[in-house]
Write a protein that holds these residues in place. Sequence first.
Motif, PDB file in Angstrom:
ATOM      1  N   ARG A 145       0.866  -1.178   0.000  1.00  0.00           N
ATOM      2  CA  ARG A 145       0.000   0.000   0.000  1.00  0.00           C
ATOM      3  C   ARG A 145       0.899   1.223   0.000  1.00  0.00           C
ATOM      4  O   ARG A 145       1.744   1.387   0.893  1.00  0.00           O
ATOM      5  CB  ARG A 145      -0.905   0.014   1.236  1.00  0.00           C
ATOM      6  N   ASP A 146       0.780   2.031  -1.043  1.00  0.00           N
ATOM      7  CA  ASP A 146       1.599   3.233  -1.193  1.00  0.00           C
ATOM      8  C   ASP A 146       0.650   4.420  -1.088  1.00  0.00           C
ATOM      9  O   ASP A 146      -0.058   4.740  -2.049  1.00  0.00           O
ATOM     10  CB  ASP A 146       2.309   3.201  -2.547  1.00  0.00           C
ATOM     11  N   GLY A 147       0.605   5.053   0.095  1.00  0.00           N
ATOM     12  CA  GLY A 147      -0.429   6.063   0.316  1.00  0.00           C
ATOM     13  C   GLY A 147      -1.793   5.370   0.314  1.00  0.00           C
ATOM     14  O   GLY A 147      -2.017   4.421   1.050  1.00  0.00           O
ATOM     15  N   ASP A 148      -2.662   5.817  -0.577  1.00  0.00           N
ATOM     16  CA  ASP A 148      -4.006   5.230  -0.650  1.00  0.00           C
ATOM     17  C   ASP A 148      -4.149   4.229  -1.786  1.00  0.00           C
ATOM     18  O   ASP A 148      -5.255   3.801  -2.097  1.00  0.00           O
ATOM     19  CB  ASP A 148      -5.047   6.342  -0.818  1.00  0.00           C
ATOM     20  N   THR A 149      -3.031   3.866  -2.402  1.00  0.00           N
ATOM     21  CA  THR A 149      -3.085   3.018  -3.596  1.00  0.00           C
ATOM     22  C   THR A 149      -2.359   1.699  -3.363  1.00  0.00           C
ATOM     23  O   THR A 149      -1.280   1.677  -2.773  1.00  0.00           O
ATOM     24  CB  THR A 149      -2.419   3.739  -4.789  1.00  0.00           C
ATOM     25  N   LEU A 150      -2.956   0.606  -3.832  1.00  0.00           N
ATOM     26  CA  LEU A 150      -2.262  -0.684  -3.821  1.00  0.00           C
ATOM     27  C   LEU A 150      -1.381  -0.781  -5.059  1.00  0.00           C
ATOM     28  O   LEU A 150      -1.785  -0.384  -6.154  1.00  0.00           O
ATOM     29  CB  LEU A 150      -3.270  -1.834  -3.834  1.00  0.00           C
ATOM     30  N   LYS A 151      -0.176  -1.337  -4.871  1.00  0.00           N
ATOM     31  CA  LYS A 151       0.740  -1.516  -5.991  1.00  0.00           C
ATOM     32  C   LYS A 151       1.417  -2.873  -5.880  1.00  0.00           C
ATOM     33  O   LYS A 151       1.605  -3.394  -4.776  1.00  0.00           O
ATOM     34  CB  LYS A 151       1.837  -0.438  -5.982  1.00  0.00           C
ATOM     35  N   VAL A 152       1.817  -3.411  -7.009  1.00  0.00           N
ATOM     36  CA  VAL A 152       2.705  -4.565  -7.054  1.00  0.00           C
ATOM     37  C   VAL A 152       4.085  -4.050  -7.423  1.00  0.00           C
ATOM     38  O   VAL A 152       4.234  -3.288  -8.380  1.00  0.00           O
ATOM     39  CB  VAL A 152       2.210  -5.605  -8.079  1.00  0.00           C
TER      40      VAL A 152
END
Length: 208
Positions: free
Chosen positions: A142-149
């Motif tokens: 979780r990067d801030g409010d966003t999920l990332k791979v």
Amino acid sequence: MTNDPSRYGASPQAQPPLPFADTAFEPVISARTFGFHHGKHHKGYFDTLAKLVAGTPHAGATLETVILATHDDAAQTAIFNNAAQCWNHNFYWSSLSPTMQTPNGALAAAITRDFGSIDDLKMALAEASIARFGTGWGWLVRDGDTLKVVSTDDAHVPITAGQMPLLTIDVWEHAYYLDYQNRRADHVHALVRGHLNWGFAEAQFARA
Ligand code: MN
């Protein structure tokens, strides 16, 4: 903005036991693999770290504190590498589930929002892990409010970039070579399909 190590946990410089029986993942991960991976490789990082930090200000600090204090200092690369590999493997054991789980609640909604579907996320996580050249890790963060791979090389860990890890997959060859030899993709797909600990990911997702 400072990157507070306590945000990510307070892991002692002592190796925890595996949170499951070493036979719980046969045949995707054999007891023999866990014997070497947890009993030799992971233990070795803790043993080496203890020698490196003896008599330094890092002695007795949490792994998270050591990692964030050393990751951008070339003079402390050995300490960073060993502390990060201790932490990464703690996190990897927690990311594994002997039984099939599925994401629920707020995490499931965020996955659908950011990846389209849970299957699309699983594909992205598998692809990033498989594509990592050489040794490293695949991560859902979780990067801030966003999920990332993302994927990292060697010992590198997303917490140094302020990202909150939710799950990881170890793609160092020692994680799968006894069971799958060169077939990294088959191993990663088997983990992503049925052996990720989505309950753990939900708990990580809920961290402030
Ligand atoms: Mn490993």
